[in-house]
Scaffold this motif. Structure first.
Motif, short mmCIF file in Angstrom:
data_model
loop_
_atom_site.label_atom_id
_atom_site.label_comp_id
_atom_site.label_asym_id
_atom_site.label_seq_id
_atom_site.Cartn_x
_atom_site.Cartn_y
_atom_site.Cartn_z
N ARG A 118 0.83 -1.21 0.00
CA ARG A 118 0.00 0.00 0.00
C ARG A 118 0.86 1.26 0.00
O ARG A 118 0.54 2.24 -0.68
N ASN A 119 1.95 1.23 0.75
CA ASN A 119 2.85 2.39 0.78
C ASN A 119 3.49 2.63 -0.58
O ASN A 119 3.63 3.78 -1.02
N VAL A 120 3.89 1.56 -1.24
CA VAL A 120 4.50 1.68 -2.56
C VAL A 120 3.48 2.22 -3.56
O VAL A 120 3.79 3.10 -4.38
N ALA A 121 2.26 1.72 -3.50
CA ALA A 121 1.22 2.16 -4.44
C ALA A 121 0.94 3.65 -4.31
O ALA A 121 0.62 4.32 -5.29
N HIS A 122 1.07 4.19 -3.10
CA HIS A 122 0.81 5.61 -2.87
C HIS A 122 1.65 6.49 -3.78
O HIS A 122 1.19 7.54 -4.25
N HIS A 123 2.87 6.09 -4.05
CA HIS A 123 3.78 6.92 -4.85
C HIS A 123 3.98 6.41 -6.27
O HIS A 123 3.99 7.18 -7.22
N TYR A 124 4.13 5.11 -6.42
CA TYR A 124 4.56 4.56 -7.71
C TYR A 124 3.40 4.15 -8.62
O TYR A 124 3.62 3.90 -9.81
N ASP A 125 2.20 4.08 -8.09
CA ASP A 125 1.06 3.72 -8.93
C ASP A 125 0.24 4.95 -9.32
O ASP A 125 -0.98 4.88 -9.49
N LEU A 126 0.91 6.06 -9.48
CA LEU A 126 0.27 7.26 -10.01
C LEU A 126 0.11 7.12 -11.52
O LEU A 126 0.55 6.13 -12.11
N ASN A 127 -0.48 8.12 -12.16
CA ASN A 127 -0.62 8.09 -13.62
C ASN A 127 0.74 7.83 -14.26
O ASN A 127 1.71 8.54 -14.00
N ASP A 128 0.80 6.82 -15.09
CA ASP A 128 2.07 6.37 -15.64
C ASP A 128 2.79 7.46 -16.43
O ASP A 128 4.02 7.51 -16.46
N GLN A 129 2.05 8.37 -17.05
CA GLN A 129 2.66 9.42 -17.86
C GLN A 129 3.44 10.43 -17.04
O GLN A 129 4.35 11.09 -17.55
N LEU A 130 3.09 10.57 -15.76
CA LEU A 130 3.74 11.56 -14.92
C LEU A 130 5.25 11.45 -14.97
O LEU A 130 5.97 12.46 -15.09
N TYR A 131 5.76 10.24 -14.87
CA TYR A 131 7.21 10.04 -14.76
C TYR A 131 7.95 10.34 -16.06
O TYR A 131 9.14 10.65 -16.04
N ASP A 132 7.24 10.26 -17.19
CA ASP A 132 7.87 10.62 -18.46
C ASP A 132 8.16 12.11 -18.53
O ASP A 132 9.01 12.53 -19.33
N PHE A 133 7.50 12.90 -17.72
CA PHE A 133 7.65 14.35 -17.79
C PHE A 133 8.87 14.87 -17.04
O PHE A 133 9.20 16.05 -17.14
N PHE A 134 9.55 14.00 -16.24
CA PHE A 134 10.74 14.52 -15.57
C PHE A 134 11.90 13.53 -15.48
O PHE A 134 13.04 13.96 -15.22
N LEU A 135 11.68 12.24 -15.70
CA LEU A 135 12.77 11.28 -15.65
C LEU A 135 13.46 11.16 -17.01
O LEU A 135 13.01 11.71 -18.01
N ASP A 136 14.57 10.41 -17.04
CA ASP A 136 15.25 10.13 -18.30
C ASP A 136 14.44 9.11 -19.10
O ASP A 136 13.44 8.59 -18.63
N ARG A 137 14.89 8.81 -20.30
CA ARG A 137 14.11 7.92 -21.18
C ARG A 137 13.96 6.51 -20.61
O ARG A 137 12.99 5.82 -20.89
N ASP A 138 14.93 6.08 -19.80
CA ASP A 138 14.89 4.74 -19.22
C ASP A 138 14.14 4.70 -17.89
O ASP A 138 14.06 3.66 -17.26
N ARG A 139 13.65 5.85 -17.45
CA ARG A 139 12.92 5.98 -16.19
C ARG A 139 13.74 5.48 -15.00
O ARG A 139 13.26 4.69 -14.18
N GLN A 140 14.95 5.94 -14.90
CA GLN A 140 15.76 5.65 -13.73
C GLN A 140 15.39 6.63 -12.62
O GLN A 140 15.75 7.80 -12.65
N TYR A 141 14.64 6.13 -11.64
CA TYR A 141 14.13 6.99 -10.56
C TYR A 141 15.03 6.84 -9.34
O TYR A 141 14.57 6.51 -8.24
N SER A 142 16.32 7.07 -9.53
CA SER A 142 17.29 7.00 -8.45
C SER A 142 18.50 7.84 -8.84
O SER A 142 18.60 8.32 -9.98
N CYS A 143 19.41 7.98 -7.92
CA CYS A 143 20.57 8.86 -8.10
C CYS A 143 21.40 8.47 -9.31
O CYS A 143 21.82 7.32 -9.46
N ALA A 144 21.65 9.44 -10.19
CA ALA A 144 22.53 9.23 -11.34
C ALA A 144 23.99 9.35 -10.89
O ALA A 144 24.28 9.71 -9.74
N TYR A 145 24.91 9.09 -11.81
CA TYR A 145 26.35 9.11 -11.50
C TYR A 145 27.03 10.02 -12.52
O TYR A 145 27.22 9.64 -13.68
N PHE A 146 27.38 11.23 -12.07
CA PHE A 146 27.94 12.24 -12.97
C PHE A 146 29.46 12.13 -12.98
O PHE A 146 30.13 12.52 -12.02
#
Length: 412
Positions: A118-146
């Protein structure tokens, strides 16, 4: 005005003008030069709440439009407060809230199987398109390595996956378990680049649907599969285990349970790589607003409590790396992309103004916390045997060089 009196005592850098509900400005000037921001408080009760319960009230007031920012935006306001956070955190009310969080944290982080989903669904089961608007193309939702200054988000996320793969010491044909597999990007990358068989487990129905579709469309569903399953219900033995951005949802009360399961699933000569947000200070609690609106049950652990759990289970820690400002840069990219696509989030994804303001506060607040506060990211390499990996770290660089990334100028 109570809020102005409280902040006047702690503002050491920059300038803050507070316009109260009656339209009166209160100008606060720190001893050191810094950014100048103006915030407007629209009701007298909002001003009281901000002074008495700032960790919850700032986010709620901004979401509800009862706090607005002039001569800047919400990031500018939080950036100014972040620069003065040491003094703010030393005030009696904030110290009291920290103490209360430490007392309640075991209850707040209680995540048995059903509640965890239930806790996971609260954040990750939102409208699927939302994450395309700010993540990279592969949808890596964690810290990148610059690896170089000014690197793009797309490249930094590829470099993150390579960096993790290098620590896993992968060999063709190995069985890999991805705990918290997200939208499938890590599993698909490892299978494609290193010819391994991957099983991913996630509690998000949306993520499971997307990752399974990606494997099918990529023609690799026979060797990359994803399960809608709690990791505690997984069985079998794996040569390698990877977990990226999932440990923050485990909860301190479940750390021994987590590593006990890892030990059960890991082959005798196996290796695990754990990538998680953490804190550079002793154990504490989760920000009140973040826990209520964004990540219920979530917690960024201190290394001391993670290592204590690993020790109790009698696993080897074979390598630790701490990433500091990498996540601040990652979230900066996310925040800027969200702002560019803000109207599309409302029109296409179907979210209202309050949701957009909530998401703005979330991204801005998280960036500031990694830039000025106690947040960092750690990667821990874990094994059952002390000889499971080479005695030096040279092999990591060799893998990254072969795969196209040599982090010669890693950002802090």
């Amino acid at each position: 005005m109570l809020l102005a009196r409280v902040l006047a005592r702690v503002l050491g850098e920059g300038q803050l003008t507070i316009i109260d509900a009656g339209g009166r400005p209160h100008k606060l000037v720190g001893a050191r030069p810094g950014p100048a921001v103006t915030m407007r408080i629209h009701t007298w009760w909002t001003g009281i709440r901000l002074a008495l319960r700032p960790r919850l009230a700032f986010g709620e007031s901004y979401m509800d439009g009862k706090l607005t920012v002039e001569d800047g935006d919400i990031y500018d306001l939080l950036d100014l407060l972040g620069r003065n956070i040491a003094a703010i955190d030393s005030t009696p009310l904030v110290r009291w809230s920290f103490a209360l969080q430490r007392i309640l944290r075991w209850l707040e982080q209680y995540n048995p199987v059903g509640r965890a989903q239930r806790n996971v669904a609260h954040h990750y089961d939102l409208n699927d398109q939302l994450y395309d608007f700010f993540l990279d193309r592969d949808r890596q939702y964690s810290c990148a390595y610059f690896t170089t200054p000014g690197e793009s988000l797309e490249q930094a996320q590829i470099d993150k996956k390579r960096h993790i793969a290098a620590k896993l010491l992968l060999k063709s044909g190995q069985r890999v378990l991805d705990i918290g597999s997200g939208w499938g990007g890590m599993g698909l990358f490892l299978s494609r680049q290193f010819d391994v068989d991957v099983t991913g487990v996630t509690l998000s129905r949306e993520q499971h649907a997307v990752s399974s579709r990606r494997a099918l469309e990529g023609g690799v569903a026979d060797r990359v599969r994803f399960k809608l399953l709690d990791y505690r219900q997984e069985s079998g033995r794996y040569d390698r285990i990877v977990s990226v951005g999932m440990f923050e949802h485990v909860g301190a009360a479940h750390y021994v349970e987590y590593f006990t399961k890892v030990k059960e699933l890991l082959a005798d000569d196996g290796v695990m790589l754990l990538h998680s947000i953490g804190r550079m200070e002793p154990p504490g609690g989760t920000n009140t607003w973040l826990r209520k609106y964004i990540f219920p049950g979530g917690y960024s652990p201190a290394l001391s409590e993670v290592l204590a759990a690993i020790e109790k289970v009698e696993l080897w820690v074979t390598d630790i790396e701490v990433l500091r400002l990498h996540y601040a840069e990652t979230i900066r990219h996310w925040r800027q992309r969200f702002q560019v696509n803000r109207e599309r989030v409302k029109q296409t994804a179907g979210y209202d103004e309050r949701f957009c303001r909530m998401w703005e506060f979330y991204l801005a607040g998280c960036e500031v916390s990694f830039r000025y506060m106690n947040q960092m990211v750690f990667q821990i390499q874990i094994a059952k045997r002390q000889d499971a990996v080479p005695l030096t770290r040279d092999y990591m660089t060799e893998v990254e060089r072969r795969e196209g990334t040599v982090p010669s100028m890693a950002a802090e």
